[in-house]
Design an enzyme around this catalytic site. Structure first.
Site: not given
Length: 365
Positions: A43, A126, A144
């Site tokens: 991520e 996020y 996102d």
């Protein structure tokens, strides 16, 4: 003008979206694990970086730092060297800081609590939502750019997605519709739809599994939404760059506290000012005495907020190098061990190019 209020389109899309994802998801390496460490690495790497680029770096990073403890115990320079070329180097430094905190505070066990995750360096709403949902199957939204686009089109929203309040509204819509026991799958399905079908320009509505619930498609506004305020054009920064080589060594600067490229290595560089020569400005900044200036060529490097326009010169030292904590002679054969950002890597590669120096346009970091 519609705005983000009801969430009816998003709610109705959950079932068809999951069914589509199970049949159409890409085979990506981080989708074969629920290890929070590996999901976290992916991520962070995927921020501001294309999936195709991330795959090779993800594998290489985990080969070198297979566990959180290995990452925490490494030197910052080792971490940056493995990250080299991926850009946005503060991500790598924050990864290591967070890993060290997890070792110190949680005995190396990755925390499951969303609020604890948010407190780790480099992890915001996020990333915390992505880890919590994908690794731990907890019902937290991961909003996102892909998710913002999908939800705003489904709801026909004209809210500006560059505004934090819009992200908050999207999160409020997504949170209650996350299906129990399928949180991670839903998170990835939303991202995948935005990446493959509900793309920024000319979305592929004919292939969309939730087309019938989409307000943007229903009103013919799929090419107009979402609304996003245009960024300011990046600032042009004219620079002089110095190349000094001697006996198989090259002169590098360690940019210890630099806001843009901190903890990285690069060539001596100064911003152009008034009518002073490159030698004058470089001597003033680094305390050197230079001679035999010769222009080698020019290069450009595009950052997110500025563009370096670099004129590159080779010099020799007129006097021995003074003691310095930031300037070092480095063996050219050992350059691969140093975390040199792309802006300087391309300049260094040209030193060994058969084609000599040429104008470059580089857009990587």
């Amino acid at each position: 003008m519609e705005n983000l209020q009801t969430g009816e389109g998003a709610k109705a899309s959950v079932g068809p979206l999951l069914e589509w994802y199970r049949k159409n998801q890409r085979d990506l390496p981080w989708r074969h694990t629920t290890d929070p460490y590996k999901i976290w690495i992916s991520e962070i790497m995927l921020q501001q970086t294309r999936v195709d680029t991330v795959i090779q770096y993800y594998r290489r990073f985990l080969e070198r730092f297979g566990t959180l403890r290995e990452l925490a115990g490494a030197s910052a320079q080792d971490v940056l060297a493995v990250w080299k070329g991926l850009g946005y180097y503060s991500r790598a430094l924050n990864l290591q800081k967070a890993a060290q905190q997890v070792v110190e505070r949680y005995d190396g066990v990755f925390p499951r609590d969303y609020e604890v995750l948010r407190q780790l360096p480099g992890i915001g709403d996020y990333t915390a939502g992505a880890i919590a949902s994908i690794a731990f199957n907890q019902p937290y939204p991961a909003v996102d750019g892909n998710v913002l686009r999908v939800i705003c089109r489904l709801e026909g929203s004209e809210d500006d997605i560059s505004q934090s309040r819009t992200k908050k509204r999207v999160a409020d819509i997504v949170c209650p519709i996350i299906p129990k026991d399928h949180a991670g799958e839903f998170t990835q399905a939303m991202m995948e739809l935005g990446a493959l079908v509900c793309i920024p320009l000319a979305p592929l509505c004919g292939h969309c599994p939730v087309q019938s619930f989409c307000a943007a498609y229903r009103t013919g506004r799929q090419n107009e939404l979402p609304v996003k305020k245009k960024k300011e054009a990046p600032r042009i920064v004219p620079c002089w760059v110095a190349v000094l080589r001697e006996n198989g060594k090259i002169f590098l600067e360690f940019r210890k506290n630099d806001r843009l490229l901190g903890q990285l290595w690069g060539l001596p560089i100064v911003e152009k000012k008034d009518s002073r020569s490159p030698a004058q400005l470089l001597e003033e900044k680094y305390g050197l005495r230079l001679k035999n200036a010769r222009k080698l060529g020019s290069a450009s490097h595009v950052f997110s907020h500025q563009i370096w326009k670099m004129d590159v010169f080779t010099f020799a030292l007129a006097e021995p190098m003074p003691h310095s904590d930031v300037l070092h002679w480095v063996e050219e054969e050992e350059l691969e061990r140093y975390a040199v950002p792309t802006a300087f890597q391309r300049v260094l590669k040209l030193l060994h190019s058969d084609n000599g120096w040429e104008q470059l346009e580089i857009s990587l970091e």
